[in-house]
Design an enzyme around this catalytic site. Structure first.
Site, PDB file in Angstrom:
ATOM      1  N   HIS A 170      -2.291  -6.837  -5.562  1.00 27.85           N
ATOM      2  CA  HIS A 170      -2.583  -6.154  -4.298  1.00 27.85           C
ATOM      3  C   HIS A 170      -3.293  -4.819  -4.499  1.00 27.85           C
ATOM      4  O   HIS A 170      -3.215  -3.940  -3.643  1.00 27.85           O
ATOM      5  CB  HIS A 170      -1.320  -5.921  -3.455  1.00 27.85           C
ATOM      6  CG  HIS A 170      -0.518  -7.159  -3.216  1.00 27.85           C
ATOM      7  ND1 HIS A 170      -1.040  -8.258  -2.555  1.00 27.85           N
ATOM      8  CD2 HIS A 170       0.746  -7.499  -3.570  1.00 27.85           C
ATOM      9  CE1 HIS A 170      -0.105  -9.197  -2.515  1.00 27.85           C
ATOM     10  NE2 HIS A 170       0.973  -8.771  -3.120  1.00 27.85           N
ATOM     11  N   PRO A 205       5.864   5.465   5.257  1.00 28.50           N
ATOM     12  CA  PRO A 205       5.949   6.849   4.749  1.00 28.50           C
ATOM     13  C   PRO A 205       5.639   7.868   5.850  1.00 28.50           C
ATOM     14  O   PRO A 205       4.688   7.700   6.607  1.00 28.50           O
ATOM     15  CB  PRO A 205       4.873   6.908   3.663  1.00 28.50           C
ATOM     16  CG  PRO A 205       4.508   5.503   3.377  1.00 28.50           C
ATOM     17  CD  PRO A 205       4.822   4.699   4.588  1.00 28.50           C
ATOM     18  N   GLU A 206       6.472   8.889   5.936  1.00 29.33           N
ATOM     19  CA  GLU A 206       6.264   9.972   6.897  1.00 29.33           C
ATOM     20  C   GLU A 206       5.929  11.240   6.110  1.00 29.33           C
ATOM     21  O   GLU A 206       5.704  11.177   4.901  1.00 29.33           O
ATOM     22  CB  GLU A 206       7.526  10.134   7.753  1.00 29.33           C
ATOM     23  CG  GLU A 206       7.901   8.827   8.472  1.00 29.33           C
ATOM     24  CD  GLU A 206       9.166   8.928   9.320  1.00 29.33           C
ATOM     25  OE1 GLU A 206       9.495  10.038   9.779  1.00 29.33           O
ATOM     26  OE2 GLU A 206       9.828   7.890   9.513  1.00 29.33           O
ATOM     27  N   ARG A 261       0.791  -5.198   2.064  1.00 28.24           N
ATOM     28  CA  ARG A 261       0.651  -5.691   3.440  1.00 28.24           C
ATOM     29  C   ARG A 261      -0.661  -5.276   4.092  1.00 28.24           C
ATOM     30  O   ARG A 261      -0.979  -5.722   5.186  1.00 28.24           O
ATOM     31  CB  ARG A 261       1.851  -5.253   4.272  1.00 28.24           C
ATOM     32  CG  ARG A 261       3.135  -5.912   3.745  1.00 28.24           C
ATOM     33  CD  ARG A 261       4.325  -5.618   4.602  1.00 28.24           C
ATOM     34  NE  ARG A 261       4.161  -6.133   5.956  1.00 28.24           N
ATOM     35  CZ  ARG A 261       5.027  -5.906   6.932  1.00 28.24           C
ATOM     36  NH1 ARG A 261       6.089  -5.184   6.705  1.00 28.24           N
ATOM     37  NH2 ARG A 261       4.819  -6.400   8.132  1.00 28.24           N
TER      38      ARG A 261
END
Ligand SMILES: [Zn+2]
Length: 287
Positions: free
Chosen positions: A98, A2-3, A117
């Site tokens: 997660h 994500p930016e 992750r």
């Protein structure tokens, strides 16, 4: 990853959730997040009893401002990394696989940080300390803020021999731009991504600054670019991936001139350019 447009879309969705009730308890999974420096000491217990105030953003970081029981300003910093997301749910709603952090509020809602992750990170600090420490203290200007222009890029990068693409990825030069929006901005500005920054004349820096703002604003209007995992706090994906000029389109025809877009790799990171619209100039000074 994500930016700025994706993180800002998450910030807006979190603001809409209107979390106002104090933090009642904190649950943390046993898995470490983001092993890089500055992220090991999470201090999440600081947030117990604190009352949420507002969500802010700096570059690709989300900041949650809260007031402690004694009314001291506190902050929770969140970096989404590659696959991180925040979700608001009712207490008792099943935890997604997660889930690594869960803050339970007095109004029976929970804020969860979910990250498959685990390249993301979460940490809490007194507000002023958070702003004064890395990574926030090292960030360059906000590209959608008032002071951002070509002169501002030139000041920090005008003498650099680094490739333009890598200059734009440097968070000290401009905060919030990653590979997607760097490549898109270079295409719009008709600049070759591998050109050494020091060859740009003032007019080219101006064009690049305008292009950076344009691609970020477009990404924001489209709710962000969803490649795989990105979702806002309401679970919505963005649609900007359909509007991209070059990113992810190597081998496909340029939307402007029809030439086949070319992929490249620099410093282990891929990129895409149009060999016609972003031709490498012969002149030493690029305007
Ligand atoms: Zn083209």
């Amino acid at each position: 990853m994500p930016e700025l447009p994706e993180v800002e879309s998450v910030r807006r969705s979190l603001t809409r959730a209107r979390l106002r009730s104090a933090v009642r308890s904190i649950w943390r999974s046993e898995h470490a997040l983001r092993t890089g420096e500055h992220w090991q000491d999470e201090h999440l217990s600081l947030l117990r009893g604190a009352t949420p105030q507002r969500w802010e953003r700096r570059g690709k970081h989300l900041l949650w401002r809260l007031a402690s029981k004694s009314n001291e300003p506190l902050g929770m910093l969140v970096h989404l990394g590659m696959t991180g997301r925040l979700e608001v749910a009712r207490t008792g709603a099943p935890r997604a696989l997660h889930t690594h952090v869960e803050l339970r509020l007095h109004d029976d809602r929970v804020l969860r940080f979910v990250d498959a992750r685990r390249f993301g990170g979460v940490r809490a600090r007194p507000w002023e300390a958070l702003l004064a420490e890395p990574p926030l203290c090292d960030l360059g200007p906000e590209p959608l803020g008032p002071g951002f222009d070509g002169a501002c890029l030139y000041r920090v990068a005008g003498h650099s021999r680094r490739a333009l693409r890598d200059v734009l990825l440097d968070q000290r030069v401009v905060a919030g731009v990653g590979n997607i929006y760097a490549l898109e901005a270079l295409f719009l500005a008709r600049l070759h991504p591998l050109l050494p920054a020091q060859r740009l004349a003032a007019s080219a820096w101006d064009r690049l600054a305008v292009a950076v703002r344009q691609v970020l604003e477009q990404g924001l209007r489209n709710g962000g670019t969803t490649l795989r995992d990105y979702r806002d706090a309401d679970g919505n994906a963005g649609s900007n991936q359909q509007a991209l000029w070059v990113y992810g389109r190597a081998g496909q025809p340029c939307r402007v001139c029809g030439a086949a877009l070319q992929g490249f790799v620099l410093g282990g990171r891929g990129g895409v350019l149009c060999p016609v619209d972003q031709r490498r100039p012969r002149s030493r000074r690029v305007s």
